[in-house]
Motif scaffolding. Sequence first.
Motif, short mmCIF file in Angstrom:
data_model
loop_
_atom_site.label_atom_id
_atom_site.label_comp_id
_atom_site.label_asym_id
_atom_site.label_seq_id
_atom_site.Cartn_x
_atom_site.Cartn_y
_atom_site.Cartn_z
N GLY A 31 30.37 19.03 -37.58
CA GLY A 31 31.54 18.83 -36.71
C GLY A 31 31.18 17.87 -35.58
O GLY A 31 31.93 16.94 -35.27
N HIS A 32 30.02 18.09 -34.98
CA HIS A 32 29.57 17.19 -33.91
C HIS A 32 29.31 15.79 -34.47
O HIS A 32 29.67 14.78 -33.87
N ALA A 33 28.64 15.77 -35.63
CA ALA A 33 28.29 14.48 -36.22
C ALA A 33 29.56 13.67 -36.49
O ALA A 33 29.58 12.44 -36.31
N THR A 46 33.34 14.49 -15.64
CA THR A 46 32.86 13.42 -14.75
C THR A 46 31.79 12.56 -15.41
O THR A 46 31.53 11.44 -14.98
N ASN A 47 31.19 13.05 -16.49
CA ASN A 47 30.12 12.27 -17.14
C ASN A 47 30.57 10.87 -17.50
O ASN A 47 29.79 9.92 -17.50
N TYR A 48 31.87 10.76 -17.83
CA TYR A 48 32.39 9.46 -18.27
C TYR A 48 32.29 8.42 -17.15
O TYR A 48 32.17 7.22 -17.43
N ASP A 96 40.46 20.74 -30.08
CA ASP A 96 40.23 21.94 -29.28
C ASP A 96 40.03 21.65 -27.80
O ASP A 96 40.17 22.54 -26.97
N ILE A 97 39.70 20.40 -27.47
CA ILE A 97 39.43 20.11 -26.06
C ILE A 97 40.43 19.10 -25.50
O ILE A 97 40.15 18.37 -24.57
N LEU A 98 41.60 19.11 -26.11
CA LEU A 98 42.65 18.18 -25.72
C LEU A 98 43.18 18.44 -24.31
O LEU A 98 43.35 17.51 -23.52
N TRP A 118 39.76 19.41 -37.21
CA TRP A 118 38.57 20.23 -37.41
C TRP A 118 38.19 20.32 -38.87
O TRP A 118 39.05 20.33 -39.75
N TRP A 119 36.90 20.41 -39.11
CA TRP A 119 36.39 20.56 -40.47
C TRP A 119 36.15 22.03 -40.79
O TRP A 119 35.58 22.75 -39.98
N THR A 120 36.56 22.40 -41.98
CA THR A 120 36.12 23.68 -42.52
C THR A 120 35.09 23.33 -43.59
O THR A 120 35.00 22.18 -44.04
#
Length: 524
Positions: A21-23, A238-240, A272-274, A301-303
Amino acid sequence: MTQSFYVTTPIYYVNDSPHIGHAYTTIACDALARFMRLDGHDVKFLTGTDEHGQKVDKAARAAGKDPKAFCDEVSKRFLALVKGGENLLNVSNDDFIRTTEERHTRACQELWRRIEASGNIYLGKYAGWYAVRDEAYYQESELVNGKAPTGAEVEWTEEESYFFKLSAFQEKLLTFYEERKDFIVPEARYNEVVSFVKGGLRDLSISRTSFSWGIPLPPGGESNREKHVMYVWIDALTNYLTALGWPEETPDYKKFWADPESTGPVHVIGKDILRFHAVYWPAFLMAADLPLPKKIVSHGWWTIEGEKMSKSLGNVIAPKELIDAYGLDPVRYFLLREVPFGNDGNFSRENLVTRVNAELANNIGNLAQRTLSMIQKNCGGRVPEKGDAEANEYKVNQANKAHYEHIANAMRANDFVKAIDMIIDLAAKSNAYIDKQAPWVLKKENPQRMGEVLYLLAEKLRWISIFLQPFCPAAAGKMLDQLAVSENERSFAHLTERYALKPGTTLPPPQGVFPRIETGEKRG
Ligand code: MSP
């Protein structure tokens, strides 16, 4: 003038190791960043790790480690996927940020200060539900069977907290969405955000006192202020800005964040983080009087083989496992090709093998192999003469140019599937052309014509390889090497006749680029 483009992945929580999912998020961003570079933009591509908050603190405790030591260890596993580490995913990021870095503390505290100076922060008390897994607050009415709508466990939390006056931004946000209909893509997500904001916004708790693994508030104000650490989402978002050197007005900040002519910043995220990116982040920036990002691109999202990916089901797939089994470019290709961007997708090994064999091995790989080995054997390993195929070739280049426009439009709309489909189609047509022209027959009957046909095919292959670079960078690069295309003539600006293959150029011996994946199952 060169247009700038800033693209970011979400920063990944270091509570656990990376999975596909991260990849996926990272690879999608990489394809976009590579595409934009090839298209002549000045690109900055950021990724990194999100290391504060209760979730990471808990994971560190569970591992019996000091949080910083724990973060150092897990962050390395994410770094291993990208540039700066082993780069297992062959990602072209320009920076890797960790929220435990000093540069980040400075940026977060400055953002806080600015929001506070605008009068949008006040001290209060939070009493409500909190889901550590989501690092999110939920209202009673949002709970489903006593859990967060995401299925995460919630805990009742009561603590002194600083609040951000999010409610004051409802109208401003709605006006902004109205003016910038392309701020959130796909459209379904835009609509979701607009209706969420129309439903009313409550002030947001932005500090925590029940644990200390976070960024301290800037000094000043109330006496017990030092008990508070920032809510992990204000820290994370804020990282951006941090990575551009902000709060200094650095050249990067000016070019990639504050330039109205820029095509970025673009934040690529999972659905999920929209809410954090499309509601809270713009509101924080409005309060601090800073420019807003250009676009929030939300994917699905991937299942895994039809099931939710979860530790308890034991079906979590580590990227390395897939790369070892199938090779990196086939995996990158499959993830971007299988599911229309924005939709949820199901990861199935069988589908991966079928698709890779049909589209990469039997189509592009086969075209490369047939064309290059015929040139090697029958044309002395040199690019053959165009002969009087000029008129024909002109048509081919016209068609290719139209293809470029279509592919570029698809990529600008984040439609990876469409862009890839067009590349595949180009290869399929070339394969049909080789079958029809049958250069192996021409070899005896009309060798000159055979050379012309092979020239056209090799030139097609050059275009296909250039187009394929954002998705399968290593394989595309290998094909361009085999066509003796110089390293600095591989961008979209080189898709012209001027840079066409030069007859007489010696080509290296061909090597297969997309081998078939043999599962052994069909032989049985
Ligand atoms: N730390 C926050 C992001 C902060 S950004 C300022 C976070 N981290 S995360 O590690 O949980 O998730 C990072 C990204 O991975 C998200 O975009 C999320 O959607 C994505 N994915 C995690 N699991 C996924 C799938 N099963 N499928 C597709 N993407 C998934 O959220």
